[in-house]
Design a protein around this motif. Structure first.
Motif, PDB file in Angstrom:
ATOM      1  N   ALA A 162       5.248  23.288  10.415  1.00  0.00           N
ATOM      2  CA  ALA A 162       5.578  22.891   9.045  1.00  0.00           C
ATOM      3  C   ALA A 162       5.468  21.378   8.886  1.00  0.00           C
ATOM      4  CB  ALA A 162       6.985  23.349   8.698  1.00  0.00           C
ATOM      5  N   PHE A 163       5.129  20.940   7.669  1.00  0.00           N
ATOM      6  CA  PHE A 163       5.027  19.522   7.347  1.00  0.00           C
ATOM      7  C   PHE A 163       6.116  19.137   6.346  1.00  0.00           C
ATOM      8  CE2 PHE A 163       0.963  20.177   9.190  1.00  0.00           C
ATOM      9  CZ  PHE A 163       0.415  18.946   9.506  1.00  0.00           C
ATOM     10  N   GLY A 164       6.483  17.863   6.359  1.00  0.00           N
ATOM     11  CA  GLY A 164       7.407  17.313   5.385  1.00  0.00           C
ATOM     12  C   GLY A 164       7.004  15.898   5.032  1.00  0.00           C
ATOM     13  N   LEU A 165       7.605  15.344   3.986  1.00  0.00           N
ATOM     14  CA  LEU A 165       7.361  13.959   3.592  1.00  0.00           C
ATOM     15  C   LEU A 165       8.401  13.065   4.254  1.00  0.00           C
ATOM     16  CD1 LEU A 165       6.674  14.308  -0.238  1.00  0.00           C
ATOM     17  CD2 LEU A 165       5.004  14.185   1.617  1.00  0.00           C
ATOM     18  N   TYR A 166       7.937  11.986   4.891  1.00  0.00           N
ATOM     19  CA  TYR A 166       8.842  11.099   5.626  1.00  0.00           C
ATOM     20  C   TYR A 166       8.571   9.644   5.271  1.00  0.00           C
ATOM     21  CZ  TYR A 166      10.013  15.132   8.494  1.00  0.00           C
ATOM     22  OH  TYR A 166      10.438  16.366   8.917  1.00  0.00           O
ATOM     23  N   ALA A 167       9.647   8.847   5.341  1.00  0.00           N
ATOM     24  CA  ALA A 167       9.548   7.402   5.157  1.00  0.00           C
ATOM     25  C   ALA A 167      10.580   6.735   6.044  1.00  0.00           C
ATOM     26  CB  ALA A 167       9.781   7.022   3.698  1.00  0.00           C
ATOM     27  N   HIS A 168      10.395   5.454   6.311  1.00  0.00           N
ATOM     28  CA  HIS A 168      11.403   4.707   7.064  1.00  0.00           C
ATOM     29  C   HIS A 168      12.658   4.590   6.216  1.00  0.00           C
ATOM     30  CE1 HIS A 168      13.364   1.355   9.193  1.00  0.00           C
ATOM     31  NE2 HIS A 168      12.651   1.762  10.241  1.00  0.00           N
ATOM     32  N   TYR A 171      12.765   1.939   3.655  1.00  0.00           N
ATOM     33  CA  TYR A 171      11.668   1.859   2.678  1.00  0.00           C
ATOM     34  C   TYR A 171      12.232   1.537   1.295  1.00  0.00           C
ATOM     35  CZ  TYR A 171       7.387   3.202   0.177  1.00  0.00           C
ATOM     36  OH  TYR A 171       6.263   3.217  -0.623  1.00  0.00           O
ATOM     37  N   ALA A 172      11.722   0.458   0.703  1.00  0.00           N
ATOM     38  CA  ALA A 172      12.348  -0.113  -0.495  1.00  0.00           C
ATOM     39  C   ALA A 172      12.347   0.816  -1.691  1.00  0.00           C
ATOM     40  CB  ALA A 172      11.642  -1.426  -0.859  1.00  0.00           C
ATOM     41  N   HIS A 173      11.425   1.773  -1.731  1.00  0.00           N
ATOM     42  CA  HIS A 173      11.271   2.571  -2.944  1.00  0.00           C
ATOM     43  C   HIS A 173      11.875   3.964  -2.826  1.00  0.00           C
ATOM     44  CE1 HIS A 173       8.766  -0.739  -3.856  1.00  0.00           C
ATOM     45  NE2 HIS A 173       7.714  -0.338  -3.175  1.00  0.00           N
ATOM     46  N   LEU A 174      12.726   4.200  -1.816  1.00  0.00           N
ATOM     47  CA  LEU A 174      13.264   5.541  -1.606  1.00  0.00           C
ATOM     48  C   LEU A 174      13.990   6.078  -2.832  1.00  0.00           C
ATOM     49  CD1 LEU A 174      14.602   5.547   2.069  1.00  0.00           C
ATOM     50  CD2 LEU A 174      12.752   6.902   1.127  1.00  0.00           C
ATOM     51  N   ALA A 175      14.670   5.193  -3.530  1.00  0.00           N
ATOM     52  CA  ALA A 175      15.469   5.644  -4.680  1.00  0.00           C
ATOM     53  C   ALA A 175      14.632   5.828  -5.938  1.00  0.00           C
ATOM     54  CB  ALA A 175      16.599   4.643  -4.947  1.00  0.00           C
ATOM     55  N   PRO A 177      11.226   7.620  -6.766  1.00  0.00           N
ATOM     56  CA  PRO A 177      10.024   8.384  -6.376  1.00  0.00           C
ATOM     57  C   PRO A 177       8.763   7.981  -7.125  1.00  0.00           C
ATOM     58  CG  PRO A 177      11.901   9.843  -6.638  1.00  0.00           C
ATOM     59  CD  PRO A 177      12.352   8.501  -7.135  1.00  0.00           C
ATOM     60  N   GLU A 178       8.901   7.511  -8.349  1.00  0.00           N
ATOM     61  CA  GLU A 178       7.708   7.124  -9.109  1.00  0.00           C
ATOM     62  C   GLU A 178       7.028   5.897  -8.498  1.00  0.00           C
ATOM     63  OE1 GLU A 178      11.228   5.031 -10.949  1.00  0.00           O
ATOM     64  OE2 GLU A 178      10.765   7.046 -10.216  1.00  0.00           O
ATOM     65  N   ARG A 179       7.714   5.184  -7.601  1.00  0.00           N
ATOM     66  CA  ARG A 179       7.145   3.995  -6.968  1.00  0.00           C
ATOM     67  C   ARG A 179       6.677   4.254  -5.534  1.00  0.00           C
ATOM     68  NH1 ARG A 179      11.378  -0.607  -7.246  1.00  0.00           N
ATOM     69  NH2 ARG A 179       9.591  -1.804  -6.471  1.00  0.00           N
ATOM     70  N   TRP A 180       6.767   5.483  -5.097  1.00  0.00           N
ATOM     71  CA  TRP A 180       6.303   5.794  -3.741  1.00  0.00           C
ATOM     72  C   TRP A 180       4.820   5.495  -3.599  1.00  0.00           C
ATOM     73  CZ3 TRP A 180       8.753  11.329  -2.906  1.00  0.00           C
ATOM     74  CH2 TRP A 180      10.145  11.184  -2.760  1.00  0.00           C
ATOM     75  N   GLU A 181       4.463   5.010  -2.427  1.00  0.00           N
ATOM     76  CA  GLU A 181       3.066   4.791  -2.059  1.00  0.00           C
ATOM     77  C   GLU A 181       2.787   5.627  -0.810  1.00  0.00           C
ATOM     78  OE1 GLU A 181       2.407   0.275  -3.726  1.00  0.00           O
ATOM     79  OE2 GLU A 181       3.061   0.542  -1.648  1.00  0.00           O
ATOM     80  N   PHE A 182       1.594   6.161  -0.701  1.00  0.00           N
ATOM     81  CA  PHE A 182       1.332   7.205   0.288  1.00  0.00           C
ATOM     82  C   PHE A 182       0.319   6.780   1.352  1.00  0.00           C
ATOM     83  CE2 PHE A 182       3.208   9.331  -3.255  1.00  0.00           C
ATOM     84  CZ  PHE A 182       3.902  10.398  -2.723  1.00  0.00           C
ATOM     85  N   ILE A 183       0.522   7.369   2.517  1.00  0.00           N
ATOM     86  CA  ILE A 183      -0.402   7.219   3.648  1.00  0.00           C
ATOM     87  C   ILE A 183      -1.149   8.534   3.777  1.00  0.00           C
ATOM     88  CG2 ILE A 183      -0.583   6.818   6.135  1.00  0.00           C
ATOM     89  CD1 ILE A 183       2.264   5.467   5.867  1.00  0.00           C
ATOM     90  N   ALA A 184      -2.463   8.488   3.647  1.00  0.00           N
ATOM     91  CA  ALA A 184      -3.272   9.710   3.675  1.00  0.00           C
ATOM     92  C   ALA A 184      -4.149   9.733   4.922  1.00  0.00           C
ATOM     93  CB  ALA A 184      -4.133   9.804   2.418  1.00  0.00           C
ATOM     94  N   ALA A 220       2.614   3.893  11.145  1.00  0.00           N
ATOM     95  CA  ALA A 220       2.608   3.261   9.826  1.00  0.00           C
ATOM     96  C   ALA A 220       3.911   3.518   9.076  1.00  0.00           C
ATOM     97  CB  ALA A 220       1.413   3.761   9.013  1.00  0.00           C
ATOM     98  N   VAL A 221       4.428   4.735   9.176  1.00  0.00           N
ATOM     99  CA  VAL A 221       5.697   5.060   8.520  1.00  0.00           C
ATOM    100  C   VAL A 221       6.831   4.235   9.119  1.00  0.00           C
ATOM    101  CG1 VAL A 221       7.404   6.873   8.161  1.00  0.00           C
ATOM    102  CG2 VAL A 221       5.004   7.374   7.836  1.00  0.00           C
ATOM    103  N   ARG A 222       6.853   4.125  10.427  1.00  0.00           N
ATOM    104  CA  ARG A 222       7.892   3.321  11.082  1.00  0.00           C
ATOM    105  C   ARG A 222       7.837   1.863  10.639  1.00  0.00           C
ATOM    106  NH1 ARG A 222       6.945   5.575  17.214  1.00  0.00           N
ATOM    107  NH2 ARG A 222       8.435   7.318  17.186  1.00  0.00           N
ATOM    108  N   ALA A 223       6.630   1.385  10.317  1.00  0.00           N
ATOM    109  CA  ALA A 223       6.464   0.003   9.886  1.00  0.00           C
ATOM    110  C   ALA A 223       6.807  -0.185   8.413  1.00  0.00           C
ATOM    111  CB  ALA A 223       5.026  -0.452  10.138  1.00  0.00           C
ATOM    112  N   GLY A 224       7.139   0.901   7.710  1.00  0.00           N
ATOM    113  CA  GLY A 224       7.511   0.796   6.305  1.00  0.00           C
ATOM    114  C   GLY A 224       6.341   0.695   5.359  1.00  0.00           C
TER     115      GLY A 224
END
Length: 289
Positions: A162-168, A171-175, A177-184, A220-224
């Protein structure tokens, strides 16, 4: 008499379409392929390949010889598998092909246990995203995310990743969601179900970088850098990451274990298969069904 090595090099040229491609596949130099092909044509006293500026094209007779050569290759590999299956003791070299994410984050860290149980088996662990041919002995055992359909193989579903969405957690934009930036994923995996799932969630929000493997996404996620899709068995055990959900649809990849039917009862191959099953079973986020 025709030399099998000459035929093997001819097959590589016919399948790759170029001398350089055949050389890379066989791990020899360009001149060796050219010499072997010329030797086969001289031995048969026929022209099998038209050498064009950027490619090689089979002649009409070359296509007929290619079909016969494929049959010879299949028989040769079958003989080798039967010989390997005859070795009853638990020793020898067994090649296990698996997706890079499973090799890096799952199988490699358990090699000590395998070594302790089977000290005389040399496990060659190959991280490969692409499909391998068991009938051509490119691997003895394979783990895949897509159900293999190769003739003569025996396949078993051993789990679900299973996959999930993760961030450090910082991460400044956690609160917001409209400001989230993604790693693809990069273009290597542009057409995969995982990429489609992630981009569907991202919608119009920016993709800030593209990376090839999940291990790179984790760094990359660990680096924020942003939000990434990670296998849950990786994300859940990293204390610096938090799982974030935005009503994201469930996504998972099935895990398949495959072996050629001629080898499935060989003790050393069986030991490697049991090792994979045990490792997958040990992880709570890889539900074995």
């Amino acid at each position: 008499m025709v030399d099998w090595e000459d035929i093997r090099h001819f097959l590589a040229v016919a399948q790759s379409g170029t001398l350089s491609g055949a050389a890379r596949g066989l791990k020899v130099d360009h001149a060796t392929v050219s010499r072997r092909l010329a030797a086969l044509e001289a031995e048969l006293d026929v022209k099998l390949v038209d050498r064009l500026p950027r490619s090689c094209r089979l002649t009409s007779l070359g296509r007929q010889v290619f079909e016969r050569a494929l049959e010879m290759e299949t028989s040769a590999h079958s003989i080798a598998r039967l010989a390997k299956a005859a070795h009853v003791p638990l020793f020898g070299r067994i090649t296990l092909s698996a997706p890079p994410v499973l090799v890096t984050h799952l199988l490699t860290e358990r090699l000590t246990r395998f070594r302790a149980e089977y000290p005389d088996i040399r496990l060659s662990l190959s991280a490969q995203a692409q499909r391998v041919s068991l009938s051509r002995r490119e691997a003895d055992v394979a783990v895949r995310f897509v159900r293999p359909d190769e003739t003569g193989s025996v396949t078993r579903k051993i789990g679900t990743m299973a996959f999930g969405l993760y961030a450090h957690r910082s991460y400044a934009h956690l609160a917001a969601p409209e400001r989230w930036e993604f790693i693809a994923w990069d273009q290597t995996f542009a057409d995969t179900p995982a990429q489609s799932w992630l981009l569907g969630i991202a919608g119009g929000r920016p993709v800030v970088c593209e990376l090839t493997y999940s291990s790179e996404h984790l760094i990359a996620v660990r680096a924020g850098v942003g939000v990434a899709a990670l296998p849950c068995f990786i994300g859940e055990r990293d204390r610096d990451l938090v799982r974030i959900e935005e009503g994201a649809p469930y996504f998972a990849r099935d895990i398949w274990l495959v072996v050629h039917g001629d080898l499935q009862k060989t003790p050393a191959v069986r030991a490697v298969m049991d090792f994979v099953l045990a490792v997958v079973s040990d992880y709570p986020n890889l539900a074995v069904r």
